[in-house]
Design an enzyme around this catalytic site. Structure first.
Site, mmCIF file in Angstrom:
data_model
loop_
_atom_site.group_PDB
_atom_site.id
_atom_site.type_symbol
_atom_site.label_atom_id
_atom_site.label_comp_id
_atom_site.label_asym_id
_atom_site.label_seq_id
_atom_site.Cartn_x
_atom_site.Cartn_y
_atom_site.Cartn_z
ATOM 1 N N ARG A 228 8.230 -1.704 -7.707
ATOM 2 C CA ARG A 228 7.728 -0.330 -7.610
ATOM 3 C C ARG A 228 8.862 0.523 -8.165
ATOM 4 N NH1 ARG A 228 3.252 -0.886 -3.985
ATOM 5 N NH2 ARG A 228 3.582 -2.354 -2.293
ATOM 6 N N ASP B 22 -5.572 -4.971 -1.296
ATOM 7 C CA ASP B 22 -6.219 -3.926 -0.491
ATOM 8 C C ASP B 22 -7.680 -3.654 -0.837
ATOM 9 O OD1 ASP B 22 -3.821 -3.632 0.774
ATOM 10 O OD2 ASP B 22 -3.251 -1.781 -0.252
ATOM 11 N N GLY C 148 2.550 -3.886 -5.394
ATOM 12 C CA GLY C 148 2.512 -5.059 -4.512
ATOM 13 C C GLY C 148 1.849 -6.232 -5.212
ATOM 14 N N ARG D 272 -2.750 0.268 4.188
ATOM 15 C CA ARG D 272 -2.239 1.578 4.609
ATOM 16 C C ARG D 272 -3.339 2.619 4.581
ATOM 17 N NH1 ARG D 272 2.789 1.402 0.618
ATOM 18 N NH2 ARG D 272 1.067 0.765 -0.703
ATOM 19 N N ASP E 172 -3.384 1.464 -7.536
ATOM 20 C CA ASP E 172 -3.474 2.880 -7.934
ATOM 21 C C ASP E 172 -2.142 3.450 -8.446
ATOM 22 O OD1 ASP E 172 -2.485 2.691 -5.393
ATOM 23 O OD2 ASP E 172 -3.772 4.224 -4.513
ATOM 24 N N ASP F 72 -8.804 -1.377 -2.713
ATOM 25 C CA ASP F 72 -8.985 0.070 -2.520
ATOM 26 C C ASP F 72 -9.117 0.830 -3.840
ATOM 27 O OD1 ASP F 72 -6.414 -0.417 -3.360
ATOM 28 O OD2 ASP F 72 -5.456 0.967 -1.967
ATOM 29 N N THR G 219 -4.664 -6.031 -6.405
ATOM 30 C CA THR G 219 -4.086 -5.632 -5.111
ATOM 31 C C THR G 219 -4.922 -6.253 -4.009
ATOM 32 O OG1 THR G 219 -3.865 -3.802 -3.532
ATOM 33 C CG2 THR G 219 -5.335 -3.411 -5.372
#
Ligand code: F6P
Length: 328
Positions: free
Chosen positions: A76, A132, A15, A176, A107, A134, A130
């Site tokens: 992706r 996120d 992303g 997510r 990741d 994360d 990203t």
């Protein structure tokens, strides 16, 4: 270890995130600074398989530090998840005499890098990009700060109309597996409730809190819902459930979606991307490989890819306490 690094490839994968362009720029210019050739690879790992390479000079990356998205484009790639795909990718790197690779992404991107490096021995260094946030081993990922500001701005606007109509809004944000965007933007925008993937706070507790906030005189409310939250209901089902059980609430749903991934990067993301771009090239020059360069207490550090993608990042528990106090 490569004796003298002559050529570095750079790609963005997964992303996209605001600030990726600034990171490509920093990688390209660091290469120019150290007399290393820089090769831009289009469409992430898919472009690596298809040989979509272009020489990047210091001037190729002019006027992009302020642009959202990634000019190298992102993808992706399903093919790269296969051994055959990665073998094709490596052949192209060999043909172009690329000594090492910088991959910018999350990741999934780092998992691909681990395989490529293990199977073909090419040095790879990652940069966390990203929205996120994360990734382990870095306080922040590129794009996260910009996304937070986008979300806060959107919630502020929704709050205006929520307040005019005395409504309850459920607002879905990205994430997510990670609640960083929901929790931080939610607190920043004064949300009453925040639902995140890392913890199931229970619907009963939320209903009780909504009841109480009505009794305490609140006329409008905002609930921020991360995509991957754990109630087992999607945001529309949640809205329906609340509406059926708390009939005095007038409820609306707003899904922010990909607006969170676009826009000009914040100053913080531009600076972070610049530091990590320089850090990645210098890590390769030091002979590092299989690592991600991240930021810890303002310092650029290297962590093994396996650490970066390991499990989920610990949640900042203090934020939940702050939310409980400030939404009374
Ligand atoms: O990982 C970044 C992210 O924006 C997530 O927050 C979101 O769940 C996902 O990507 C959406 O991916 P796509 O753009 O492929 O639908």
């Amino acid at each position: 270890m490569i004796e003298k690094v002559r050529k570095i490839g750079v790609l963005t994968s997964g992303g996209d995130a605001p600030g990726m362009n600034a990171a490509i720029r920093a990688v390209t210019r660091s290469c120019a600074y150290y007399n290393i050739e820089c090769i831009g690879i289009y469409r992430g790992y898919q472009g690596l398989i298809e040989g979509e390479f272009e020489l990047l000079t210091a001037r190729s990356v002019r006027n992009i530090i302020n642009k959202g998205g990634t000019f190298l484009k992102s993808a992706r790639s399903k093919e790269f998840r296969t051994k055959e795909g990665r073998a094709k990718a490596y052949e192209n790197l060999k043909k172009a005499a690329v000594d090492a690779l910088v991959v910018i992404g999350g990741d999934g991107t780092f998992t691909g890098a681990i395989y490529l490096q293990q199977e073909h021995g090419i040095p790879v260094v990652g940069i966390p990009g990203t929205i996120d946030n994360d990734i382990n081993g870095t306080d922040y990922t590129i794009g996260y700060d910009t996304a937070l500001n986008t979300v806060v701005d959107a919630i502020d606007k929704i709050r205006d109309t929520a307040s005019s109509h005395d409504r309850l809004f459920l607002i879905e944000v990205m994430g997510r597996d990670a609640g960083d965007i929901a929790l931080n933007a939610g607190i920043g925008a004064g949300a009453e409730e925040i639902l995140i993937p890392e913890e199931d706070m229970g619907i009963d507790r939320m209903m009780e809190s909504l009841r109480k906030s009505r009794q305490s005189g609140k006329t409008s409310s905002i609930i921020v819902v991360a995509e991957g939250e754990k109630s087992g209901k999607n945001i529309f089902e949640l809205a329906e459930f609340i509406g059926e059980n708390l009939t005095d609430y007038d409820i609306r749903v707003s899904v922010l979606g990909h607006i969170q991934r676009g826009g000009a990067p914040s100053c913080y993301d531009r600076v972070l991307a610049s530091k990590l771009g320089v850090g990645a090239v210098e890590a390769i020059m030091r002979g590092e490989s299989g690592v991600m360069v991240g930021i810890t207490n303002k310092l650029v550090t290297s962590v093994d890819f396996s650490v970066a993608i390991e499990g989920s990042k610990p949640l900042d528990k203090e934020l939940r306490r702050v939310l409980n106090i400030t939404t009374i």
